[in-house]
Design an enzyme around this catalytic site. Structure first.
Site, PDB file in Angstrom:
ATOM      1  N   CYS A 165      -3.068   3.516 -44.280  1.00  0.00           N
ATOM      2  CA  CYS A 165      -2.514   2.739 -43.180  1.00  0.00           C
ATOM      3  C   CYS A 165      -2.992   1.305 -43.332  1.00  0.00           C
ATOM      4  O   CYS A 165      -3.650   0.969 -44.311  1.00  0.00           O
ATOM      5  CB  CYS A 165      -2.910   3.332 -41.834  1.00  0.00           C
ATOM      6  SG  CYS A 165      -4.598   3.045 -41.412  1.00  0.00           S
ATOM      7  N   VAL A 189     -17.395   0.195 -42.889  1.00  0.00           N
ATOM      8  CA  VAL A 189     -16.705   1.471 -42.660  1.00  0.00           C
ATOM      9  C   VAL A 189     -15.317   1.451 -43.308  1.00  0.00           C
ATOM     10  O   VAL A 189     -14.953   2.371 -44.045  1.00  0.00           O
ATOM     11  CB  VAL A 189     -16.607   1.793 -41.155  1.00  0.00           C
ATOM     12  CG1 VAL A 189     -15.869   3.112 -40.935  1.00  0.00           C
ATOM     13  CG2 VAL A 189     -17.994   1.861 -40.533  1.00  0.00           C
ATOM     14  N   ARG A 209      -0.451   1.252 -28.727  1.00  0.00           N
ATOM     15  CA  ARG A 209      -1.023   2.508 -29.242  1.00  0.00           C
ATOM     16  C   ARG A 209      -2.392   2.763 -28.631  1.00  0.00           C
ATOM     17  O   ARG A 209      -2.804   3.911 -28.502  1.00  0.00           O
ATOM     18  CB  ARG A 209      -1.170   2.435 -30.769  1.00  0.00           C
ATOM     19  CG  ARG A 209       0.134   2.512 -31.524  1.00  0.00           C
ATOM     20  CD  ARG A 209      -0.143   2.632 -33.017  1.00  0.00           C
ATOM     21  NE  ARG A 209      -1.332   3.454 -33.214  1.00  0.00           N
ATOM     22  CZ  ARG A 209      -2.297   3.205 -34.096  1.00  0.00           C
ATOM     23  NH1 ARG A 209      -2.216   2.195 -34.892  1.00  0.00           N
ATOM     24  NH2 ARG A 209      -3.338   4.005 -34.185  1.00  0.00           N
ATOM     25  N   ARG A 244      -1.878   8.789 -37.609  1.00  0.00           N
ATOM     26  CA  ARG A 244      -2.779   9.428 -38.551  1.00  0.00           C
ATOM     27  C   ARG A 244      -3.651  10.491 -37.883  1.00  0.00           C
ATOM     28  O   ARG A 244      -4.009  11.492 -38.488  1.00  0.00           O
ATOM     29  CB  ARG A 244      -3.653   8.317 -39.142  1.00  0.00           C
ATOM     30  CG  ARG A 244      -3.930   8.509 -40.538  1.00  0.00           C
ATOM     31  CD  ARG A 244      -5.012   7.604 -41.023  1.00  0.00           C
ATOM     32  NE  ARG A 244      -5.656   8.296 -42.104  1.00  0.00           N
ATOM     33  CZ  ARG A 244      -6.609   9.151 -41.935  1.00  0.00           C
ATOM     34  NH1 ARG A 244      -7.062   9.409 -40.740  1.00  0.00           N
ATOM     35  NH2 ARG A 244      -7.137   9.765 -42.976  1.00  0.00           N
ATOM     36  N   ASP A 292     -14.235  -0.602 -34.919  1.00  0.00           N
ATOM     37  CA  ASP A 292     -13.097  -0.835 -34.021  1.00  0.00           C
ATOM     38  C   ASP A 292     -13.283  -2.065 -33.129  1.00  0.00           C
ATOM     39  O   ASP A 292     -12.379  -2.428 -32.377  1.00  0.00           O
ATOM     40  CB  ASP A 292     -12.844   0.408 -33.148  1.00  0.00           C
ATOM     41  CG  ASP A 292     -12.331   1.580 -33.965  1.00  0.00           C
ATOM     42  OD1 ASP A 292     -11.899   1.361 -35.103  1.00  0.00           O
ATOM     43  OD2 ASP A 292     -12.376   2.712 -33.452  1.00  0.00           O
ATOM     44  N   LYS A 310      -9.202   6.741 -25.947  1.00  0.00           N
ATOM     45  CA  LYS A 310      -8.135   7.242 -26.822  1.00  0.00           C
ATOM     46  C   LYS A 310      -8.704   8.146 -27.914  1.00  0.00           C
ATOM     47  O   LYS A 310      -8.193   9.234 -28.167  1.00  0.00           O
ATOM     48  CB  LYS A 310      -7.410   6.050 -27.482  1.00  0.00           C
ATOM     49  CG  LYS A 310      -6.582   6.426 -28.709  1.00  0.00           C
ATOM     50  CD  LYS A 310      -5.889   5.240 -29.343  1.00  0.00           C
ATOM     51  CE  LYS A 310      -6.682   4.477 -30.369  1.00  0.00           C
ATOM     52  NZ  LYS A 310      -6.751   5.069 -31.718  1.00  0.00           N
ATOM     53  N   ASN A 311      -9.767   7.680 -28.559  1.00  0.00           N
ATOM     54  CA  ASN A 311     -10.257   8.410 -29.728  1.00  0.00           C
ATOM     55  C   ASN A 311     -11.005   9.688 -29.363  1.00  0.00           C
ATOM     56  O   ASN A 311     -11.234  10.534 -30.231  1.00  0.00           O
ATOM     57  CB  ASN A 311     -11.121   7.496 -30.609  1.00  0.00           C
ATOM     58  CG  ASN A 311     -10.258   6.471 -31.328  1.00  0.00           C
ATOM     59  OD1 ASN A 311      -9.031   6.579 -31.328  1.00  0.00           O
ATOM     60  ND2 ASN A 311     -10.890   5.482 -31.929  1.00  0.00           N
ATOM     61  N   ARG A 330      -7.884   5.572 -46.392  1.00  0.00           N
ATOM     62  CA  ARG A 330      -8.087   6.664 -45.439  1.00  0.00           C
ATOM     63  C   ARG A 330      -7.790   8.077 -45.977  1.00  0.00           C
ATOM     64  O   ARG A 330      -6.874   8.767 -45.514  1.00  0.00           O
ATOM     65  CB  ARG A 330      -7.301   6.390 -44.157  1.00  0.00           C
ATOM     66  CG  ARG A 330      -7.632   5.013 -43.600  1.00  0.00           C
ATOM     67  CD  ARG A 330      -7.153   4.812 -42.221  1.00  0.00           C
ATOM     68  NE  ARG A 330      -7.945   5.542 -41.226  1.00  0.00           N
ATOM     69  CZ  ARG A 330      -7.694   5.503 -39.922  1.00  0.00           C
ATOM     70  NH1 ARG A 330      -6.681   4.824 -39.471  1.00  0.00           N
ATOM     71  NH2 ARG A 330      -8.447   6.165 -39.083  1.00  0.00           N
TER      72      ARG A 330
HETATM   73  N1  EPU Z   1     -13.365   8.873 -45.259  1.00  0.00           N
HETATM   74  C1  EPU Z   1     -13.414   9.474 -46.481  1.00  0.00           C
HETATM   75  N2  EPU Z   1     -12.960  10.773 -46.576  1.00  0.00           N
HETATM   76  C2  EPU Z   1     -12.496  11.471 -45.511  1.00  0.00           C
HETATM   77  C3  EPU Z   1     -12.469  10.831 -44.259  1.00  0.00           C
HETATM   78  C4  EPU Z   1     -12.918   9.528 -44.150  1.00  0.00           C
HETATM   79  O1  EPU Z   1     -13.831   8.883 -47.461  1.00  0.00           O
HETATM   80  O2  EPU Z   1     -12.111  12.633 -45.666  1.00  0.00           O
HETATM   81  C5  EPU Z   1     -13.833   7.486 -45.123  1.00  0.00           C
HETATM   82  C6  EPU Z   1     -12.782   6.557 -44.533  1.00  0.00           C
HETATM   83  O3  EPU Z   1     -11.901   6.066 -45.523  1.00  0.00           O
HETATM   84  C7  EPU Z   1     -13.643   5.488 -43.896  1.00  0.00           C
HETATM   85  C8  EPU Z   1     -14.840   6.284 -43.376  1.00  0.00           C
HETATM   86  O4  EPU Z   1     -14.871   7.476 -44.158  1.00  0.00           O
HETATM   87  O5  EPU Z   1     -14.094   4.588 -44.866  1.00  0.00           O
HETATM   88  C9  EPU Z   1     -14.783   6.636 -41.899  1.00  0.00           C
HETATM   89  O6  EPU Z   1     -13.540   7.240 -41.575  1.00  0.00           O
HETATM   90  P1  EPU Z   1     -13.375   8.305 -40.419  1.00  0.00           P
HETATM   91  O7  EPU Z   1     -12.877   9.593 -40.999  1.00  0.00           O
HETATM   92  O8  EPU Z   1     -14.627   8.370 -39.613  1.00  0.00           O
HETATM   93  O9  EPU Z   1     -12.201   7.695 -39.547  1.00  0.00           O
HETATM   94  P2  EPU Z   1     -11.206   8.544 -38.659  1.00  0.00           P
HETATM   95  O10 EPU Z   1     -11.925   9.696 -38.095  1.00  0.00           O
HETATM   96  O11 EPU Z   1      -9.954   8.782 -39.396  1.00  0.00           O
HETATM   97  C10 EPU Z   1     -11.721   7.402 -36.375  1.00  0.00           C
HETATM   98  C11 EPU Z   1     -11.003   6.552 -35.369  1.00  0.00           C
HETATM   99  C12 EPU Z   1     -10.778   5.162 -35.921  1.00  0.00           C
HETATM  100  C13 EPU Z   1     -12.137   4.566 -36.259  1.00  0.00           C
HETATM  101  C14 EPU Z   1     -12.886   5.473 -37.233  1.00  0.00           C
HETATM  102  C15 EPU Z   1     -14.297   4.999 -37.558  1.00  0.00           C
HETATM  103  C16 EPU Z   1      -9.631   8.143 -34.172  1.00  0.00           C
HETATM  104  C17 EPU Z   1      -8.282   8.621 -33.803  1.00  0.00           C
HETATM  105  N3  EPU Z   1      -9.708   7.171 -35.059  1.00  0.00           N
HETATM  106  O12 EPU Z   1     -10.874   7.495 -37.504  1.00  0.00           O
HETATM  107  O13 EPU Z   1     -10.174   4.417 -34.873  1.00  0.00           O
HETATM  108  O14 EPU Z   1     -11.972   3.286 -36.832  1.00  0.00           O
HETATM  109  O15 EPU Z   1     -12.988   6.806 -36.665  1.00  0.00           O
HETATM  110  O16 EPU Z   1     -15.043   4.892 -36.409  1.00  0.00           O
HETATM  111  O17 EPU Z   1     -10.608   8.625 -33.642  1.00  0.00           O
HETATM  112  C18 EPU Z   1      -8.861   2.722 -33.921  1.00  0.00           C
HETATM  113  O18 EPU Z   1      -9.028   3.257 -32.824  1.00  0.00           O
HETATM  114  O19 EPU Z   1      -8.372   1.563 -34.033  1.00  0.00           O
HETATM  115  C19 EPU Z   1      -9.250   3.439 -35.128  1.00  0.00           C
HETATM  116  C20 EPU Z   1      -8.787   3.123 -36.332  1.00  0.00           C
END
Ligand code: EPU
Length: 434
Positions: free
Chosen positions: A120, A341, A411, A96, A319, A22-23, A125
């Site tokens: 969320c 994380v 999801r 998101r 995850d 998915k991701n 986030r």
């Molecule tokens: N963060 C910041 N600033 C930003 C972006 C992120 O401080 O601009 C922080 C976040 O709050 C968090 C950390 O950095 O503490 C990591 O967040 P990241 O941006 O890597 O998360 P994401 O890209 O929004 C993806 C996955 C998540 C998974 C995370 C971490 C997708 C669609 N989502 O989210 O997946 O937990 O990476 O590996 O790829 C799930 O599948 O259940 C899920 C939540």
């Protein structure tokens, strides 16, 4: 609303294959906005989040069609109208990950308006790192009525060196956004402290197949030489390491013996390390492709208590934290789980406690005191992975567990109940829940 009814205590046995990730699929689909030629993706999982992304891309002038027949499922994405560049709140609030259209749309259309995703269930986030990266490439960014409005002066971004590290490590979707945007920028971009997750390497593989020049994806330093345009391509989505890990935990929870095919083992070394320390046996068969390995997962309890700390890749994935915690409830002693994380990602703690788990949380750490057995109960969690942990707990618990609001599971897990049933679980979906 649908609920899963699980009669616990059945040992899981049999064979199962891991679905596409998915991701990885979400940013891969968004990458189709970078060209007006067709992009074909294979092994795209059939999930609510994928259907939401389809809806969003459709609104943005990208036609999405899927071959319902044939396995693995292929999705064709083809942009036929580049005049709309507004990802509306109605869709972004449901998912998101919609934010990953920001970089591709800005790079190709010179302008993107994307509703700012809110927090969320798993935490705050923010997207500050995404915006920092795009600003470094010359984008002008303002916030209006809850929308991020990004424009590329003169219609094109400029390559630059950008540091994407934040307080919790790098950002997965932020790296995908900046990397995708940089493919069409003028000049060379270097992303330092890029996310190293395998999903990033997969997005880079598609972009390179589309004519981009990216090197280093999957490492902390990614270099992108901008090109004038990208073309269509075909690509197979990598298998889902989180689904694979969830299935491994399910086998272990039930003292089962399950042969899991298409395991992206090379991306799961931290997971296998922790499962092995716990006493779960993961036996891989020889394979030419380290991202598609067949593994037998067996478990003869007693499980030993362990420490698990989530970290950005290649560390233990956040995850899988909830699913691992469900398993640790059955270990013989005190385990320690620390979330580095998403420090607030503990929605499952109170629900697992309702099933007889002994959990003591302090900040981002939970001490898990193993118990002799879990007891079935009605439970619910408003997060995908937390809900998965409750299903796992239900598989091992005595009596009936009802996991309510399974739309969270839908999801991210395709037909989870049918897949677990195929392995011998007593699990049914009913539409009677609160
Ligand atoms: N963060 C910041 N600033 C930003 C972006 C992120 O401080 O601009 C922080 C976040 O709050 C968090 C950390 O950095 O503490 C990591 O967040 P990241 O941006 O890597 O998360 P994401 O890209 O929004 C993806 C996955 C998540 C998974 C995370 C971490 C997708 C669609 N989502 O989210 O997946 O937990 O990476 O590996 O790829 C799930 O599948 O259940 C899920 C939540």
């Amino acid at each position: 609303m649908d609920a899963f009814h699980i009669e616990g205590g059945r040992r899981l046995e049999g064979e199962i294959s891991v679905n596409g990730s998915k991701n990885a699929a979400l940013p891969l689909m968004a990458a189709a906005l970078l060209t007006n030629e067709p992009v074909v993706l294979r092994s795209v999982p059939d999930l609510a989040d994928i259907r939401n992304m389809q809806k969003l891309l459709d609104e943005l002038g990208c036609e999405v069609s899927s071959s319902e027949s044939g396995s693995p499922r292929a999705v064709t994405l083809h942009v036929n109208d580049e005049s709309i560049s507004h990802a509306r709140y109605d869709i972004v609030r449901t998912m998101r990950a919609s934010v990953c259209v920001l970089g591709p749309m800005l790079a190709r259309r010179g302008r993107a308006r994307v509703s700012m995703p809110g927090g969320c269930a798993i935490g705050e986030r923010p997207i500050d790192l995404h915006l920092r990266g795009l600003r470094a490439l010359g984008a002008q960014i303002e916030l209006d009525e809850g929308d991020v409005i990004a424009t590329a002066p003169g219609g094109r971004l400029r390559g630059a060196t950008v540091f994407l590290g934040g307080p919790f490590g790098s950002t997965v979707l932020g790296t995908a956004n900046v990397m995708s945007a940089a493919t069409l920028a003028q000049g060379t971009t270097v992303i330092e402290s890029a996310a190293c997750e395998p999903e990033i390497a997969d997005v880079a593989a598609l972009l390179n197949a589309m004519g981009a020049r990216i090197s280093g994806a999957g490492t902390p330093r990614v270099t992108i030489e901008g090109v004038d345009q990208l073309h269509g391509a075909e690509h197979s989505v990598i298998p889902d390491r989180i689904e694979a890990g969830t299935l491994m935990c399910a086998a272990a929870m039930t003292n089962g013996s399950v042969q899991i095919h298409d395991v992206p083992l090379d991306s799961m070394l931290a997971v296998v390390d922790r499962l092995t320390a716990l006493g779960v046996v993961v036996q891989p068969e020889p394979s030419d492709d380290p991202q598609r390995v067949s593994c037998r997962v067996t478990c003869e309890r007693v499980l030993k208590p362990i420490r698990v700390t989530t970290q950005p890749h290649p560390g233990f994935p956040t995850d899988l934290q909830a699913q691992m915690m469900a398993l640790l409830c059955l270990a013989d002693g005190n385990s320690i789980v620390t979330e580095k994380v998403f420090p607030e990602r503990f929605l499952h703690v109170a629900e697992l406690s309702r099933m007889g788990a002994e959990l003591h949380r302090q900040g981002a750490t939970v001490v898990v005191t193993g118990v002799r057995g879990l007891r079935g109960a009605p439970v619910m969690a408003s997060d995908l992975r937390a809900s998965a942990s409750l299903v796992l707990a239900g598989l091992a618990a005595a009596g009936e567990t009802v996991v309510n609001r399974v739309y969270h599971l839908d999801r991210g897990y395709e037909n989870l109940e049918a897949r677990l049933e195929q392995l011998g679980a007593a699990i049914t979906r009913r539409g009677d829940s609160v």
